[in-house]
Write a protein that holds these residues in place. Sequence first.
Motif, short mmCIF file in Angstrom:
data_model
loop_
_atom_site.label_atom_id
_atom_site.label_comp_id
_atom_site.label_asym_id
_atom_site.label_seq_id
_atom_site.Cartn_x
_atom_site.Cartn_y
_atom_site.Cartn_z
N GLU A 289 -39.96 -17.67 -70.18
CA GLU A 289 -39.01 -18.52 -71.31
C GLU A 289 -38.61 -19.73 -70.57
O GLU A 289 -38.56 -20.75 -71.40
CB GLU A 289 -37.67 -17.65 -71.44
CG GLU A 289 -38.31 -16.45 -72.24
CD GLU A 289 -38.49 -16.68 -73.83
OE1 GLU A 289 -38.46 -17.70 -74.05
OE2 GLU A 289 -38.84 -15.66 -74.46
N GLU A 304 -47.05 -26.85 -80.23
CA GLU A 304 -46.46 -25.59 -80.49
C GLU A 304 -46.30 -24.84 -79.13
O GLU A 304 -47.51 -24.44 -78.83
CB GLU A 304 -46.81 -25.07 -81.55
CG GLU A 304 -46.25 -23.53 -82.28
CD GLU A 304 -46.89 -23.06 -83.19
OE1 GLU A 304 -46.22 -22.27 -83.82
OE2 GLU A 304 -47.67 -23.77 -83.80
N ARG A 306 -45.50 -21.44 -77.15
CA ARG A 306 -44.81 -20.11 -77.33
C ARG A 306 -45.13 -19.35 -76.14
O ARG A 306 -46.17 -19.22 -75.37
CB ARG A 306 -45.56 -19.27 -78.64
CG ARG A 306 -45.45 -19.82 -79.89
CD ARG A 306 -46.00 -19.28 -81.04
NE ARG A 306 -45.92 -19.81 -82.32
CZ ARG A 306 -45.18 -19.26 -83.21
NH1 ARG A 306 -44.17 -18.17 -82.93
NH2 ARG A 306 -44.86 -19.72 -84.29
N ASP A 309 -45.50 -12.85 -76.28
CA ASP A 309 -45.38 -12.06 -77.37
C ASP A 309 -45.13 -12.90 -78.83
O ASP A 309 -45.69 -12.35 -79.89
CB ASP A 309 -43.95 -11.27 -77.16
CG ASP A 309 -44.45 -10.16 -76.06
OD1 ASP A 309 -45.58 -9.67 -75.89
OD2 ASP A 309 -43.32 -9.66 -75.25
N SER A 310 -44.79 -14.04 -78.63
CA SER A 310 -44.38 -14.64 -79.73
C SER A 310 -45.63 -15.33 -80.33
O SER A 310 -45.95 -15.35 -81.70
CB SER A 310 -43.44 -16.06 -79.43
OG SER A 310 -43.65 -16.89 -80.77
N ALA A 311 -46.74 -15.76 -79.41
CA ALA A 311 -47.88 -16.06 -79.89
C ALA A 311 -48.91 -14.90 -80.55
O ALA A 311 -49.49 -15.25 -81.71
CB ALA A 311 -48.99 -16.82 -78.82
N ALA A 313 -47.36 -12.45 -82.12
CA ALA A 313 -46.54 -12.11 -83.48
C ALA A 313 -47.09 -13.31 -84.63
O ALA A 313 -47.26 -13.11 -85.90
CB ALA A 313 -45.09 -12.34 -83.34
N ALA A 314 -47.52 -14.54 -84.00
CA ALA A 314 -48.02 -15.67 -84.86
C ALA A 314 -49.59 -15.48 -85.44
O ALA A 314 -49.83 -16.37 -85.94
CB ALA A 314 -47.81 -17.05 -84.28
#
Length: 376
Positions: A289, A304, A306, A309-311, A313-314
């Motif tokens: 983070e 962008e 990320r 986990d965020s990548a 999810a995207a």
Amino acid sequence: MSDPAPSLARLLPGVAGALEADGFDVDPALGLGRWPRVCTVLVDGLGARLLAERGGHAPALRRAAQSQPDGAATELRTTVPSTTATALATLGTGCHPAAHGLVGYRAFRPGGTGVVNHLTWPADVDPEEWQPHPTVFERVLATGVPVTMVGPKQFAGSGLTRAALRGPRYVAAESLDARVAAAARALRATPRAMVNVYWGDVDKTGHARGCGSHEWAGELERIDAGLAALRRLAPADAVVLVTADHGMVDCPPQRRLDVAEHPHLREEVLATAGEPRLVQLRTGPGAAERVAGRWADALAGRAEVRVLDSAVAAGWLGGEPGSRVRARVGDVLVAAHGDLAVVDSERDEASLLGMVGQHGSVTDVETAVPLLRLLP
């Protein structure tokens, strides 16, 4: 990535369905119909947006785009990362990167900071263990339909071919004319046939000169003429499909971010992988983070950023990776927008630093690829 166009993963299973190979179904979204012989030509680097912008240099493809069957898909969405090794593995297996595991030009070795270059392929990595899923080609061959791959001699038996495209009879042909002739012979040799052709010079020219260059336009003219010739030589009961693995963006040197000039971006970063348009960072424990925040601040509005986990999810990898694949992906992913490329002049090889055209990111220009039918 919310575009409803079918993914590249569906193309070869759809071709197998069009051939009525056992175990495969017709894919209505692709609109391929039924054919006893299908030739798929992958033109490396020929993104759908580039083709639309520069279609004046490609009369055969322009005519094909204007005469596609009603309701048939004319575009596909390639992989993220939008890079050759990842996209070819998705084409060949019908799986997304989260499953097949070729998650970039360079991916991390599990348990360490070393990388696997999926184009040059290290001698100590078995391609068929690294990518264990059967290819569509292997599955089609098992039904009795002959399958042929036509490409350069250097790719016959290469690590990437063994991982992503294994199974077909490989016919080595160097020039465009030789590949056209070889594909036509393979189509005519048997009553049913699945033929696949790779052409890489559009991509090579884009990397060296830029996709906005006169040289790139000249290469587009050449492949367009070759495709028209293939259509003339192909049997009347064959369809020739044209697609690509990714598009391309020209990234001027003055617009690049050189990590060597921003040493704070190396803080808590153990290693890097991926490519200049989609950098992957392996971080220290608990640091993802913080690293993501540091890079997001430095690249505000230009990329962008990320955590993994965020990548996921995207939808960047096309699904949830299991532990085998997750260990190969960066803890932080940096997807460039606009004409940004992220390089490290102290660590990157000269060939990478010299590239004008780049790809790998999530932009529409890089992820939209054509699906055109050259009909009799």
